[in-house]
Design a protein around this motif. Structure first.
Motif, PDB file in Angstrom:
ATOM      1  N   SER A  33     113.223  40.959  80.157  1.00  0.00           N
ATOM      2  CA  SER A  33     114.303  41.075  78.561  1.00  0.00           C
ATOM      3  C   SER A  33     114.934  42.465  78.611  1.00  0.00           C
ATOM      4  O   SER A  33     116.175  41.811  77.700  1.00  0.00           O
ATOM      5  CB  SER A  33     113.305  40.804  77.851  1.00  0.00           C
ATOM      6  OG  SER A  33     112.469  39.502  77.641  1.00  0.00           O
ATOM      7  N   LEU A  34     114.452  43.291  79.115  1.00  0.00           N
ATOM      8  CA  LEU A  34     114.533  45.452  79.330  1.00  0.00           C
ATOM      9  C   LEU A  34     116.851  45.028  79.864  1.00  0.00           C
ATOM     10  O   LEU A  34     117.753  45.525  79.116  1.00  0.00           O
ATOM     11  CB  LEU A  34     114.710  45.687  79.182  1.00  0.00           C
ATOM     12  CG  LEU A  34     113.291  46.398  77.998  1.00  0.00           C
ATOM     13  CD1 LEU A  34     111.871  47.594  78.884  1.00  0.00           C
ATOM     14  CD2 LEU A  34     113.982  46.829  76.430  1.00  0.00           C
ATOM     15  N   TYR A  35     115.704  44.454  81.269  1.00  0.00           N
ATOM     16  CA  TYR A  35     117.197  43.960  82.130  1.00  0.00           C
ATOM     17  C   TYR A  35     118.150  42.991  81.798  1.00  0.00           C
ATOM     18  O   TYR A  35     119.377  43.152  81.191  1.00  0.00           O
ATOM     19  CB  TYR A  35     116.877  43.665  82.949  1.00  0.00           C
ATOM     20  CG  TYR A  35     118.157  43.356  83.398  1.00  0.00           C
ATOM     21  CD1 TYR A  35     119.179  44.207  84.723  1.00  0.00           C
ATOM     22  CD2 TYR A  35     118.531  41.918  84.300  1.00  0.00           C
ATOM     23  CE1 TYR A  35     120.570  43.912  85.571  1.00  0.00           C
ATOM     24  CE2 TYR A  35     119.553  41.716  84.889  1.00  0.00           C
ATOM     25  CZ  TYR A  35     120.432  42.827  84.862  1.00  0.00           C
ATOM     26  OH  TYR A  35     121.561  42.500  85.809  1.00  0.00           O
ATOM     27  N   LEU A  36     118.465  41.699  80.961  1.00  0.00           N
ATOM     28  CA  LEU A  36     118.939  41.055  80.543  1.00  0.00           C
ATOM     29  C   LEU A  36     120.028  41.384  79.415  1.00  0.00           C
ATOM     30  O   LEU A  36     120.791  41.435  78.665  1.00  0.00           O
ATOM     31  CB  LEU A  36     117.893  39.839  79.524  1.00  0.00           C
ATOM     32  CG  LEU A  36     118.029  39.187  81.367  1.00  0.00           C
ATOM     33  CD1 LEU A  36     117.434  37.945  80.884  1.00  0.00           C
ATOM     34  CD2 LEU A  36     119.162  38.677  82.522  1.00  0.00           C
ATOM     35  N   ALA A  37     119.033  42.783  78.316  1.00  0.00           N
ATOM     36  CA  ALA A  37     120.024  43.004  77.063  1.00  0.00           C
ATOM     37  C   ALA A  37     120.591  43.922  77.732  1.00  0.00           C
ATOM     38  O   ALA A  37     121.923  44.122  77.020  1.00  0.00           O
ATOM     39  CB  ALA A  37     118.655  43.661  76.275  1.00  0.00           C
ATOM     40  N   ALA A  38     120.581  44.775  78.123  1.00  0.00           N
ATOM     41  CA  ALA A  38     120.923  46.443  78.739  1.00  0.00           C
ATOM     42  C   ALA A  38     122.586  45.624  79.694  1.00  0.00           C
ATOM     43  O   ALA A  38     123.407  45.643  79.850  1.00  0.00           O
ATOM     44  CB  ALA A  38     120.714  46.581  79.626  1.00  0.00           C
ATOM     45  N   ALA A  39     122.150  44.658  80.249  1.00  0.00           N
ATOM     46  CA  ALA A  39     123.627  44.047  81.472  1.00  0.00           C
ATOM     47  C   ALA A  39     124.289  43.650  80.496  1.00  0.00           C
ATOM     48  O   ALA A  39     125.867  43.121  80.681  1.00  0.00           O
ATOM     49  CB  ALA A  39     123.053  42.908  82.339  1.00  0.00           C
TER      50      ALA A  39
END
Length: 468
Positions: free
Chosen positions: A221-227
């Motif tokens: 979830s953190l990756y998708l938000a940052a990406a």
């Protein structure tokens, strides 16, 4: 001047005098031969030959004129004085000469130079975005031996669906704020990305039961938000660099077993690098000067985009359960799909310039839509056949998503959201409850949605006002 000089009539109309010189002399207005000068008396008629020569010299600039006054302005710009017009061309004034020139030169209306295409796509950027959408799948390839798909996949799917829906709504809102300024867009992304990751992780924790897989869902979830932040702000190359550990780890798998430490460490490193890149870009955006005024869209304006993201995620997830490799091809095709969206807008503008009536433009717009949609589906047909998936199901899903994205690009948000929700809700309910007709319900729902969305696109985007 020496020698005798004789004056004698020069024509039947008696409007010229021929000065015959005994020796050579300077030519003042026009020379008949080496020893005769011809002078035209003022007010005795135009010099047709001189006017014809002037018309030939200025034909390329006289032809587009729509009134003799434009020719008169051209003559004045050329520096023709009243004396030259009277004695050199035999006309009383510039307007008389302009009218004569206007009558002699046929009308020509050259096409204006072609305008630059404001929607010309960046091909490399579009292709890179398609690759970036698919690269995170390498993380699951690396950690595949370390987890159980049957137990842990639902947790990650729930987190991905929630992140997709939230990211679509947040991305739309950030793009609206980007019109005001980069600082405002950065503030919107910062305020929305962290709660989005928290909501996705919280929803994923329900099927996980609080187990260790919740941490994996949180990282996802953190990756998708940052990406999402990096993609909205146009930092695709920075995101590609952050994903380099995943690329390196997956590249050596056919020849070398990296071991559990590297299998978990490389995806974690990619997530941390993406978060660091996101923080850097947001910090740079927040450091720019603030803009006092600008549009402040309400939350309701982004709601249909979030609902469409939810429906699209469910449809893709359901297709991925049966044909995972086909979904990878669909994800990679998002780059060409974006390129075709730009092409549709550019070609529609070109069609608008050459259309004389609204009906003619509607036909050309429908043709452009058919060309772009057909090109996109033909691009997906070979992967659908090579992966052994159902080509009809994949192509109908792709047509639904592409036409929905096209309408959203023009600000038409609710029809795509409603139609895709109906298709996703029907397919999800039938799959979850095991009702007939089973897997055939999704192609059927997508087919109906694609037809409705295409009709909506032809009707709405066939209006010139949508492209002005």
């Amino acid at each position: 001047m020496s020698g005798p000089m004789a004056l004698e009539p020069g024509g039947a109309e008696q409007d010229t005098l021929a000065l015959r010189l005994a020796g050579p002399g300077p030519a003042l207005f026009g020379r008949g031969d080496d020893s005769t000068l011809t002078l035209r008396l003022p007010g005795q008629g135009p010099d047709e030959d001189a006017v014809n020569r002037l018309a030939a010299d200025l034909a390329d600039r006289i032809g587009p004129a729509v009134h003799p006054y434009e020719v008169a302005a051209l003559l004045e710009a050329e520096g023709l004085s009243a004396e030259v017009i009277r004695h050199g061309y035999g006309h009383e004034n510039v307007f008389s000469l302009a009218s004569a020139l206007y009558e002699r030169v046929p009308r020509t209306f050259p096409e204006p130079p072609a305008a630059a295409d404001p929607w010309r796509p960046d091909t490399l950027r579009c292709l890179l975005r398609g690759v970036l959408f698919a690269l995170p799948a390498l993380a699951y390839l690396l950690i595949a031996p370390l987890w159980r798909v049957d137990r842990h996949a639902p947790v990650l799917i729930v987190a991905a669906v929630a992140s997709w829906a939230w990211g679509q709504a947040l991305g739309h809102r950030a793009h609206l704020r980007l019109v005001t300024g980069r600082r405002e867009a950065a503030r919107t992304l910062l305020a929305g990305s962290v709660p989005g990751a928290a909501v996705a992780t919280g929803l994923a924790a329900l099927p996980a039961g609080g187990g260790p897989v919740t941490a994996v869902a949180a990282a996802q979830s953190l990756y998708l938000a940052a990406a999402g932040v990096l993609l909205v702000l146009g930092r695709e190359r920075l995101l590609l660099a952050a994903l380099s550990p995943l690329i390196a780890g997956a590249a050596v798998l056919p020849w070398w077993e990296p071991g559990p430490l590297l299998r978990t460490g490389l995806p974690l490193l990619a997530v941390l690098a993406t978060l660091a890149a996101c923080a850097r870009v947001l910090w740079a955006g927040l450091a720019t000067p603030a803009v006092s005024d600008g549009p402040r869209p309400g939350l309701n304006s982004s709601l249909p985009y979030g609902l469409f993201g939810l429906a699209a995620a469910v449809l893709v997830m359901l297709e991925g359960r049966r044909h995972p490799y086909a979904v990878i091809a669909l994800t990679l095709s998002m780059g060409p799909a974006e390129w075709l969206l730009y092409r549709y807008r550019g070609w529609s503008l070109a069609a608008l310039r050459v259309s004389a009536t609204p009906g003619a433009f509607r036909l050309r717009s429908a043709g452009v839509l058919g060309l772009c949609l057909t090109g996109y589906l033909l691009l997906l047909l070979p992967p659908a056949l090579l992966t052994g998936s159902d080509p009809a199901a994949l192509l109908l899903l792709a047509a639904t998503l592409w036409t929905a994205l096209l309408l959203q690009a023009f600000g038409v948000a609710w029809p795509p959201a409603v139609l895709c929700l109906l298709a996703a809700g029907g397919a999800g309910a039938v799959t979850w409850l095991g009702l007939p007709p089973g897997p055939a319900v999704q192609p059927l729902g997508c087919g109906v949605a694609a037809v409705c969305l295409t009709a909506c696109a032809i009707g709405l985007l066939g209006r010139p006002s949508r492209h002005a």
